[in-house]
Scaffold this active site. Structure first.
Site, PDB file in Angstrom:
ATOM      1  N   LYS A 108       0.839  -1.194   0.000  1.00  0.00           N
ATOM      2  CA  LYS A 108       0.000   0.000   0.000  1.00  0.00           C
ATOM      3  C   LYS A 108       0.878   1.250   0.000  1.00  0.00           C
ATOM      4  O   LYS A 108       1.843   1.355   0.777  1.00  0.00           O
ATOM      5  CB  LYS A 108      -0.924   0.006   1.214  1.00  0.00           C
ATOM      6  CG  LYS A 108      -2.004  -1.067   1.175  1.00  0.00           C
ATOM      7  CD  LYS A 108      -3.036  -0.794   0.097  1.00  0.00           C
ATOM      8  CE  LYS A 108      -4.177  -1.796   0.141  1.00  0.00           C
ATOM      9  NZ  LYS A 108      -5.221  -1.491  -0.850  1.00  0.00           N
ATOM     10  N   LYS A 215     -13.275  -8.116  -7.819  1.00  0.00           N
ATOM     11  CA  LYS A 215     -13.651  -8.613  -6.492  1.00  0.00           C
ATOM     12  C   LYS A 215     -15.097  -9.087  -6.558  1.00  0.00           C
ATOM     13  O   LYS A 215     -15.958  -8.394  -7.105  1.00  0.00           O
ATOM     14  CB  LYS A 215     -13.483  -7.510  -5.446  1.00  0.00           C
ATOM     15  CG  LYS A 215     -12.049  -6.998  -5.366  1.00  0.00           C
ATOM     16  CD  LYS A 215     -11.885  -5.847  -4.384  1.00  0.00           C
ATOM     17  CE  LYS A 215     -10.429  -5.372  -4.366  1.00  0.00           C
ATOM     18  NZ  LYS A 215     -10.207  -4.235  -3.453  1.00  0.00           N
TER      19      LYS A 215
END
Length: 330
Positions: A108, A215
């Site tokens: 991240k 997703k």
């Protein structure tokens, strides 16, 4: 398929609050609603801040997994990546140690309140630990504008990036940054521009990404996600949204059904939990696509308190009405 009766969803509902080992997306506890359909247990877990319209798509995804047979699997095991939150560089080794056998890491970056120097230090540490053969991808969650993204990608390029995920927010920005960094040979992946878009195919039509991240829950289920991948014609990375063990198996079923799987999947995030309702942690860098049921003792131990359980119940009822008022079909 037609929506199942609401009572069939609420009748087996369990709301859990699972502690995280590493703070992620600003939370230390992940709440999720689990319920059982004819095909088995499923999960509804849109993030707290999402409104009912967006969350209703997640409910459609949960219903899809609980009430429809999963697509034909092409594989039984799915390779997964480690996920490194926006931690300090000296915490990276501890995080990576939780991901057994993973040779790919998603790092991240572009965290609010942090700097590019923080990102570089974190990625540098991941490369040092994983060595030259490890694969590193970074995820900015649309945190940069185009100029910031160009500077950041240039600064991070020396660490041999597999790809950069959602560096900017809009399709036009993604198209621009993809053009600007083409010289570096670093692919651009689209996540939010697919799962949060009213038109998930727009990014592919615009030539704004080299690959897409899909997703299951946010796209309305396995079957719709597979259709989107097929229609874009792009390589896909199947990922999760900090799901419980149940939701991760939903994602694994999606990954297992893809005709080809060119990238390790972002389905190893069970390793970020201190406790879960089942075991979907990576073992030797893989997770199974087999459906599981939650552990009864874990459901009891990690049950959310009454107020939070009622909050989730009311949320399901509202999202169900959104689906019902649309066309009653998921």
């Amino acid at each position: 398929m037609t929506l199942p009766p609401l009572d069939d969803i609420l009748g087996s509902l369990h709301v859990v609050a699972l502690p995280l080992a590493v703070r992620f997306r600003g939370v230390d506890v992940r709440e999720a609603a689990l319920f059982e359909g004819p095909e088995g247990w499923t999960e509804f877990s849109p993030f707290i801040e999402y409104d009912d319209d967006e969350s209703a798509t997640w409910l459609a995804g949960a219903i899809d997994y609980g009430w429809r047979a999963v697509p034909q699997a092409q594989r039984n095991q799915v390779p997964v990546n480690a996920t490194v939150p926006a931690v300090a560089a000296d915490q990276v080794a501890t995080v990576l140690a939780r991901f057994d056998g993973c040779r790919t890491a998603k790092v991240k970056v572009a965290e609010a309140g942090q700097t590019l120097d923080d990102d570089v230090a974190r990625v540098r540490e991941v490369r040092e630990i994983m060595g030259p053969d490890g694969r590193i991808r970074v995820d900015a969650n649309a945190g940069w504008n185009v100029d910031q993204a160009e500077r950041a990608i240039h600064a991070l390029a020396e660490y041999d990036l597999e790809y950069v995920e959602q560096p900017c927010a809009t399709v036009d920005e993604l198209k621009d940054i993809r053009r600007r960094v083409k010289y570096a040979g670093i692919p651009i992946a689209a996540d939010e521009s697919v799962r949060k878009a009213s038109d998930p195919l727009a990014v592919a039509r615009a030539g704004a990404a080299d690959l897409i991240v899909v997703k299951a829950q946010p796209l309305g289920g396995l079957h719709r996600a597979l259709d989107i991948v097929a229609e874009t014609g792009l390589s896909a990375v199947v990922s999760s949204a900090l799901d419980t063990a149940i939701g991760l198996r939903m994602g694994a079923a999606l990954a297992a059904a893809l005709p080809t799987l060119d990238y390790d999947c972002g389905l190893g995030t069970a390793s970020l939990f201190r406790a879960d309702v089942g075991d979907s942690r990576p073992h030797d860098g893989m997770i199974s696509s087999e459906r599981i049921a939650p552990d009864a003792a874990a459901l009891k131990t990690h049950a959310a308190d009454a107020d939070r359980a009622n909050w989730w119940r009311a949320r399901i009822e509202r999202c169900y009405r959104v689906l019902e008022n649309a066309d009653g079909v998921v």
